[in-house]
Scaffold this motif. Structure first.
Motif, PDB file in Angstrom:
ATOM      1  N   LYS A   6      10.690-112.244  15.357  1.00  0.00           N
ATOM      2  CA  LYS A   6       9.157-112.069  15.131  1.00  0.00           C
ATOM      3  C   LYS A   6       9.098-111.849  13.582  1.00  0.00           C
ATOM      4  O   LYS A   6       9.285-110.783  13.187  1.00  0.00           O
ATOM      5  CB  LYS A   6       8.438-110.801  15.904  1.00  0.00           C
ATOM      6  CG  LYS A   6       7.038-111.026  16.151  1.00  0.00           C
ATOM      7  CD  LYS A   6       6.584-110.135  16.993  1.00  0.00           C
ATOM      8  CE  LYS A   6       4.901-109.844  16.806  1.00  0.00           C
ATOM      9  NZ  LYS A   6       4.249-111.000  16.830  1.00  0.00           N
ATOM     10  N   THR A   7       8.267-112.625  12.660  1.00  0.00           N
ATOM     11  CA  THR A   7       7.869-112.396  11.578  1.00  0.00           C
ATOM     12  C   THR A   7       6.682-111.630  11.255  1.00  0.00           C
ATOM     13  O   THR A   7       5.668-111.705  11.931  1.00  0.00           O
ATOM     14  CB  THR A   7       7.670-113.760  10.743  1.00  0.00           C
ATOM     15  OG1 THR A   7       9.066-114.563  10.835  1.00  0.00           O
ATOM     16  CG2 THR A   7       7.496-113.814   9.128  1.00  0.00           C
ATOM     17  N   ILE A   8       6.816-110.580  10.706  1.00  0.00           N
ATOM     18  CA  ILE A   8       5.545-109.546  10.318  1.00  0.00           C
ATOM     19  C   ILE A   8       5.127-109.883   8.775  1.00  0.00           C
ATOM     20  O   ILE A   8       3.914-109.587   9.038  1.00  0.00           O
ATOM     21  CB  ILE A   8       6.060-108.031  10.455  1.00  0.00           C
ATOM     22  CG1 ILE A   8       7.036-107.820  11.706  1.00  0.00           C
ATOM     23  CG2 ILE A   8       4.963-106.999  10.459  1.00  0.00           C
ATOM     24  CD1 ILE A   8       6.260-108.051  13.115  1.00  0.00           C
ATOM     25  N   VAL A   9       5.692-109.959   7.980  1.00  0.00           N
ATOM     26  CA  VAL A   9       5.166-110.118   6.589  1.00  0.00           C
ATOM     27  C   VAL A   9       5.813-111.235   6.221  1.00  0.00           C
ATOM     28  O   VAL A   9       7.161-111.582   5.841  1.00  0.00           O
ATOM     29  CB  VAL A   9       5.495-108.824   5.799  1.00  0.00           C
ATOM     30  CG1 VAL A   9       5.005-109.019   4.348  1.00  0.00           C
ATOM     31  CG2 VAL A   9       4.864-107.539   6.212  1.00  0.00           C
ATOM     32  N   LYS A  10       5.028-112.213   5.702  1.00  0.00           N
ATOM     33  CA  LYS A  10       5.407-113.503   4.967  1.00  0.00           C
ATOM     34  C   LYS A  10       5.454-113.519   3.432  1.00  0.00           C
ATOM     35  O   LYS A  10       4.188-113.458   2.976  1.00  0.00           O
ATOM     36  CB  LYS A  10       4.718-114.640   5.418  1.00  0.00           C
ATOM     37  CG  LYS A  10       4.864-115.011   7.010  1.00  0.00           C
ATOM     38  CD  LYS A  10       4.089-116.257   7.077  1.00  0.00           C
ATOM     39  CE  LYS A  10       4.507-116.729   8.924  1.00  0.00           C
ATOM     40  NZ  LYS A  10       3.440-117.891   9.168  1.00  0.00           N
TER      41      LYS A  10
END
Lengths: 46, 481
Positions: A6-10
């Motif tokens: 799960k990507t939280i910050v790009k």
């Protein structure tokens, strides 16, 4: 759709080497530390 | 296929556990991810194989075949596909940042000064790097003439930069309040004439911070860093008056009066802000209790930092303290969340993490700018790379009374002390966040700007891990609202 990650910050930090460096940001040590330099916890003022 | 040929995972993807989460920080993009157990184990295995057998760094197919044998073929395929997709988006296993050294104008463009208006102090803090005020020199106050020269120096050397910063520092700057007032008025007038903005900060022990001075600083828009170590017994052990009496009872009411003037102070120290700043030593490795004590007093912006001490000092950290300190950061991270949930939010300065909204890479490479963008000026007008070098003659850059340029050799040395010139930093996952650490600490412990102070690194990395964890928790809370 990802199920394992799960990507939280790009972020795009590496690309800022080309367009960054305006120098308008606050000097890091003036703010609240005076003994332990941390630049990464500042905000960009551009 | 995931492209990991010649790609050091240890250097470029930091994986760790925090608060029950598996976290991946992608160093080059500054992206953050939460991994399931399978993916965490998969990346960990790849990293360990690269570590154990350096030839694996160049043999990606062999490496990818070898890892994930404990996984079902379907799961392994899914993980590889997701990693590949994130790599294509430059969010995980992203391309290494192009190694471009920071480039600076000549002559140096000074944007901030630390003005030592008082080399004297009304406290005798045991760990003071200023030797309780005089910085290896004599106890003295800066004259308004020298102060004005210093401001002129800043305006002259700030070139086309619009914003200039001045921090009133000491010793204890409030011992020289009349000069501070004169300089604030002078600085604002000259800045206006020059079409610049001047931003003042003041670092004080709060002993003399009565209502009149507090209201004045508020009216003039001066940001203030107030010193307090936390609990009474902790503060008073290290921050006594010259007669040995502790300072807690005197300063806390004054600090609280001031902090209440600025309820919406920025946690990122932007605009007109306050921060209450303390130092912890080996006598309070449970310093999270001090942070919480301050939060319980109603203080919202808190920074507590590890002492910089010689190994001979009784309060210096020892090897056996490190785990306790790290645990304190873990506990503090959970407390930050807990307090927020209870509607008693406070911020801890070193848990701020500028990721997608943070500073650019050139800034992160160059660090604090000491010695060429930021300098300290002592009461006699001498210029040093930063407040911690004041009084060290080898590091004197010049004086405000001479028209001469700053000592070129020293400027070059400080400019050259960036991340890519520090052997330990080049391969460290935290390199773009700490920017190679504090020059003064590096010089004090290793005699060289380019050799890092390893204890500082270890604590810095721990703080970053908690900071990224809090970013994730914050994002998860927003999602569930």
């Amino acid at each position: 759709m990802t199920t394992h990650i799960k990507t939280i910050v790009k972020g795009n930090l590496a690309s800022t080497i080309k367009n960054g460096g305006c120098g308008q940001c606050q000097t890091s040590c003036q703010s609240a530390c005076k003994t332990s330099c941390t630049v990464g916890n500042q905000v960009c003022e551009k | 296929m995931l492209r990991i040929k010649d790609y050091s995972i240890k250097k470029n993807v930091h994986i760790y556990h925090q608060g029950g989460l598996n976290i991946a920080y992608d160093v080059n993009s500054g992206s953050l991810h939460v991994l399931d157990d399978h993916t965490y184990g998969f990346i960990e295995e790849m990293r360990n194989l690269q570590d154990e057998d350096p030839s694996m760094l160049h043999a990606e197919e062999k490496l990818l075949t070898k890892v994930g044998r404990n996984l079902s073929p379907t799961v392994k395929k899914e993980i590889l596909l997701e990693l590949e997709e994130l790599q294509n988006q430059n969010l995980l296993f992203s391309s290494e940042a192009e190694e471009i050294e920071p480039c600076y104008p000549n002559p140096p463009l000074i944007k901030a000064i630390c003005l030592h208006v008082a080399h004297d102090c009304n406290l005798r803090c045991r760990y003071c790097f200023a030797g309780t005020g005089p910085f290896k020199g004599r106890r003295e106050l800066m004259t308004s003439e020298t102060g004005k020269r210093a401001l002129d120096f800043l305006f002259k050397h700030s070139g086309n930069r619009r914003q200039c910063e001045v921090d009133f520092f000491g010793g204890e700057p409030l011992l020289n309040m009349s000069v501070i007032k004169e300089l604030i008025s002078y600085g604002k007038t000259v800045a206006r004439q020059a079409g610049k903005e001047i931003k003042f900060t003041l670092t004080t022990n709060a002993v003399l911070l009565d209502k009149a001075i507090a209201d004045y600083l508020e009216k003039e828009g001066v940001s203030v860093v107030l010193s307090l170590d936390g609990r009474k017994e902790v503060n008073d052990k290290m921050r006594p008056f010259p007669n040995g009496k502790g300072s807690y009872e005197n300063i806390v009411p004054q600090i609280l009066y001031f902090t209440k003037l600025r309820p919406s102070s920025s946690p990122y120290a932007v605009g007109q802000y306050y921060y209450v700043r303390g130092t912890y030593t080996r006598y309070n490795t449970d310093f999270y209790n001090d942070v919480l004590h301050m939060a319980d007093l109603g203080i919202k912006r808190i920074s507590v930092e590890p002492v910089i001490a010689s190994p001979d000092d009784d309060y210096a950290f020892r090897e056996e303290d490190i785990d306790k300190i790290k645990e304190s950061y873990d506990i503090l991270g959970e407390e930050v969340l807990e307090y927020k949930q209870k509607g008693r939010e406070f911020s801890f300065f070193h848990f701020n993490a500028g990721l997608n909204e943070g500073p650019c890479l050139p800034k992160r490479l160059s660090g604090c700018g000491a010695g060429h963008e930021y300098v300290a000026i002592s009461p006699d007008g001498s210029i040093y790379p930063c407040h911690q070098f004041v009084g060290q003659e080898d590091y004197k850059l010049g004086t405000v009374y001479q028209g001469n340029p700053l000592k070129e050799e020293l400027v070059r040395k400080f400019r050259g002390a960036h991340v890519y010139n520090k052997e330990d930093c080049r391969i460290c996952w935290a390199r773009f966040s700490c920017s190679g650490g504090c020059h003064a600490a590096n010089a004090a412990f290793n005699g060289e700007l380019t050799k890092v102070y390893s204890l500082g690194c270890e604590l810095q990395k721990k703080r970053l891990e908690v900071a990224y964890y809090l970013k994730i928790k914050e994002a998860q809370q927003i999602e569930t609202v």
